[in-house]
Design a protein around this motif. Structure first.
Motif, PDB file in Angstrom:
ATOM      1  N   ASN A  65       4.273  12.260   0.966  1.00 27.92           N
ATOM      2  CA  ASN A  65       3.073  11.495   1.287  1.00 27.92           C
ATOM      3  C   ASN A  65       3.145  11.064   2.748  1.00 27.92           C
ATOM      4  O   ASN A  65       3.979  10.247   3.113  1.00 27.92           O
ATOM      5  CB  ASN A  65       2.954  10.275   0.370  1.00 27.92           C
ATOM      6  CG  ASN A  65       1.634   9.577   0.526  1.00 27.92           C
ATOM      7  OD1 ASN A  65       0.783  10.006   1.289  1.00 27.92           O
ATOM      8  ND2 ASN A  65       1.461   8.500  -0.207  1.00 27.92           N
ATOM      9  N   THR A  66       2.305  11.617   3.586  1.00 29.88           N
ATOM     10  CA  THR A  66       2.272  11.229   4.994  1.00 29.88           C
ATOM     11  C   THR A  66       1.099  10.303   5.206  1.00 29.88           C
ATOM     12  O   THR A  66       0.005  10.545   4.722  1.00 29.88           O
ATOM     13  CB  THR A  66       2.130  12.459   5.907  1.00 29.88           C
ATOM     14  OG1 THR A  66       0.948  13.181   5.532  1.00 29.88           O
ATOM     15  CG2 THR A  66       3.331  13.367   5.753  1.00 29.88           C
ATOM     16  N   THR A  67       1.351   9.216   5.905  1.00 28.38           N
ATOM     17  CA  THR A  67       0.310   8.229   6.151  1.00 28.38           C
ATOM     18  C   THR A  67       0.205   7.976   7.635  1.00 28.38           C
ATOM     19  O   THR A  67       1.078   8.319   8.422  1.00 28.38           O
ATOM     20  CB  THR A  67       0.623   6.909   5.433  1.00 28.38           C
ATOM     21  OG1 THR A  67       1.888   6.430   5.894  1.00 28.38           O
ATOM     22  CG2 THR A  67       0.670   7.097   3.925  1.00 28.38           C
ATOM     23  N   MET A 126       1.840   6.528  -7.031  1.00 24.84           N
ATOM     24  CA  MET A 126       0.710   7.282  -7.566  1.00 24.84           C
ATOM     25  C   MET A 126       0.762   8.764  -7.194  1.00 24.84           C
ATOM     26  O   MET A 126      -0.031   9.553  -7.690  1.00 24.84           O
ATOM     27  CB  MET A 126      -0.614   6.700  -7.072  1.00 24.84           C
ATOM     28  CG  MET A 126      -0.809   5.266  -7.431  1.00 24.84           C
ATOM     29  SD  MET A 126      -1.168   4.725  -9.077  1.00 24.84           S
ATOM     30  CE  MET A 126      -0.432   5.487 -10.322  1.00 24.84           C
ATOM     31  N   ASN A 127       1.706   9.135  -6.358  1.00 17.43           N
ATOM     32  CA  ASN A 127       1.853  10.523  -5.929  1.00 17.43           C
ATOM     33  C   ASN A 127       2.537  11.305  -7.048  1.00 17.43           C
ATOM     34  O   ASN A 127       3.738  11.485  -7.064  1.00 17.43           O
ATOM     35  CB  ASN A 127       2.661  10.588  -4.633  1.00 17.43           C
ATOM     36  CG  ASN A 127       2.700  11.978  -4.053  1.00 17.43           C
ATOM     37  OD1 ASN A 127       2.024  12.879  -4.522  1.00 17.43           O
ATOM     38  ND2 ASN A 127       3.498  12.144  -3.028  1.00 17.43           N
ATOM     39  N   ARG A 164       0.827  -1.211   0.000  1.00 16.47           N
ATOM     40  CA  ARG A 164       0.000   0.000   0.000  1.00 16.47           C
ATOM     41  C   ARG A 164       0.859   1.258   0.000  1.00 16.47           C
ATOM     42  O   ARG A 164       0.580   2.219  -0.719  1.00 16.47           O
ATOM     43  CB  ARG A 164      -0.929   0.008   1.218  1.00 16.47           C
ATOM     44  CG  ARG A 164      -2.081  -0.967   1.100  1.00 16.47           C
ATOM     45  CD  ARG A 164      -3.100  -0.734   2.194  1.00 16.47           C
ATOM     46  NE  ARG A 164      -2.551  -0.866   3.530  1.00 16.47           N
ATOM     47  CZ  ARG A 164      -2.595  -1.960   4.267  1.00 16.47           C
ATOM     48  NH1 ARG A 164      -3.168  -3.035   3.795  1.00 16.47           N
ATOM     49  NH2 ARG A 164      -2.081  -1.983   5.471  1.00 16.47           N
ATOM     50  N   GLU A 165       1.916   1.269   0.816  1.00 15.12           N
ATOM     51  CA  GLU A 165       2.802   2.432   0.874  1.00 15.12           C
ATOM     52  C   GLU A 165       3.494   2.662  -0.469  1.00 15.12           C
ATOM     53  O   GLU A 165       3.589   3.799  -0.933  1.00 15.12           O
ATOM     54  CB  GLU A 165       3.860   2.242   1.961  1.00 15.12           C
ATOM     55  CG  GLU A 165       3.317   2.321   3.359  1.00 15.12           C
ATOM     56  CD  GLU A 165       2.854   3.720   3.701  1.00 15.12           C
ATOM     57  OE1 GLU A 165       3.605   4.685   3.483  1.00 15.12           O
ATOM     58  OE2 GLU A 165       1.718   3.841   4.195  1.00 15.12           O
ATOM     59  N   TYR A 211       2.458   1.715  -3.449  1.00 13.96           N
ATOM     60  CA  TYR A 211       1.458   2.157  -4.421  1.00 13.96           C
ATOM     61  C   TYR A 211       1.163   3.648  -4.238  1.00 13.96           C
ATOM     62  O   TYR A 211       1.118   4.398  -5.208  1.00 13.96           O
ATOM     63  CB  TYR A 211       0.180   1.332  -4.272  1.00 13.96           C
ATOM     64  CG  TYR A 211      -0.898   1.766  -5.237  1.00 13.96           C
ATOM     65  CD1 TYR A 211      -0.852   1.376  -6.572  1.00 13.96           C
ATOM     66  CD2 TYR A 211      -1.956   2.561  -4.806  1.00 13.96           C
ATOM     67  CE1 TYR A 211      -1.835   1.772  -7.461  1.00 13.96           C
ATOM     68  CE2 TYR A 211      -2.937   2.968  -5.690  1.00 13.96           C
ATOM     69  CZ  TYR A 211      -2.870   2.569  -7.011  1.00 13.96           C
ATOM     70  OH  TYR A 211      -3.842   2.976  -7.884  1.00 13.96           O
ATOM     71  N   ARG A 212       0.969   4.075  -2.998  1.00 16.26           N
ATOM     72  CA  ARG A 212       0.711   5.504  -2.741  1.00 16.26           C
ATOM     73  C   ARG A 212       1.869   6.354  -3.214  1.00 16.26           C
ATOM     74  O   ARG A 212       1.673   7.437  -3.775  1.00 16.26           O
ATOM     75  CB  ARG A 212       0.472   5.737  -1.256  1.00 16.26           C
ATOM     76  CG  ARG A 212      -0.857   5.235  -0.785  1.00 16.26           C
ATOM     77  CD  ARG A 212      -1.027   5.510   0.691  1.00 16.26           C
ATOM     78  NE  ARG A 212      -2.179   4.802   1.188  1.00 16.26           N
ATOM     79  CZ  ARG A 212      -2.228   4.149   2.337  1.00 16.26           C
ATOM     80  NH1 ARG A 212      -1.170   4.133   3.123  1.00 16.26           N
ATOM     81  NH2 ARG A 212      -3.309   3.528   2.698  1.00 16.26           N
ATOM     82  N   HIS A 213       3.071   5.891  -2.979  1.00 10.39           N
ATOM     83  CA  HIS A 213       4.251   6.639  -3.404  1.00 10.39           C
ATOM     84  C   HIS A 213       4.320   6.733  -4.929  1.00 10.39           C
ATOM     85  O   HIS A 213       4.605   7.794  -5.487  1.00 10.39           O
ATOM     86  CB  HIS A 213       5.517   5.979  -2.857  1.00 10.39           C
ATOM     87  CG  HIS A 213       6.776   6.676  -3.243  1.00 10.39           C
ATOM     88  ND1 HIS A 213       7.131   7.891  -2.721  1.00 10.39           N
ATOM     89  CD2 HIS A 213       7.732   6.332  -4.117  1.00 10.39           C
ATOM     90  CE1 HIS A 213       8.270   8.264  -3.266  1.00 10.39           C
ATOM     91  NE2 HIS A 213       8.658   7.330  -4.123  1.00 10.39           N
TER      92      HIS A 213
END
Length: 57
Positions: A48-50, A41-42, A34-35, A37-39
């Protein structure tokens, strides 16, 4: 699972819940996926803070 403090505390909590070793190993893999993927897609190049690994649990 040995070095990252967040993962160690997460695994300890999941051990207390009675999860099997296989299940405990799947959880960090999902979190890393998940991390990543978020990175990827940023697209606006902002940091990106989660939340914590178990925020949704």
């Amino acid at each position: 699972m040995r070095h990252d403090e967040r993962t160690r505390s997460d695994v300890a909590g999941r051990t207390a819940e009675g999860m099997s070793t296989k299940d405990k190993m799947r959880c960090p893999k999902r979190f890393v996926t998940r991390e990543l993927y978020r990175h990827l897609m940023n697209t606006d190049n902002t940091p990106n803070t989660t939340g914590s690994a178990r925020a949704g649990s």
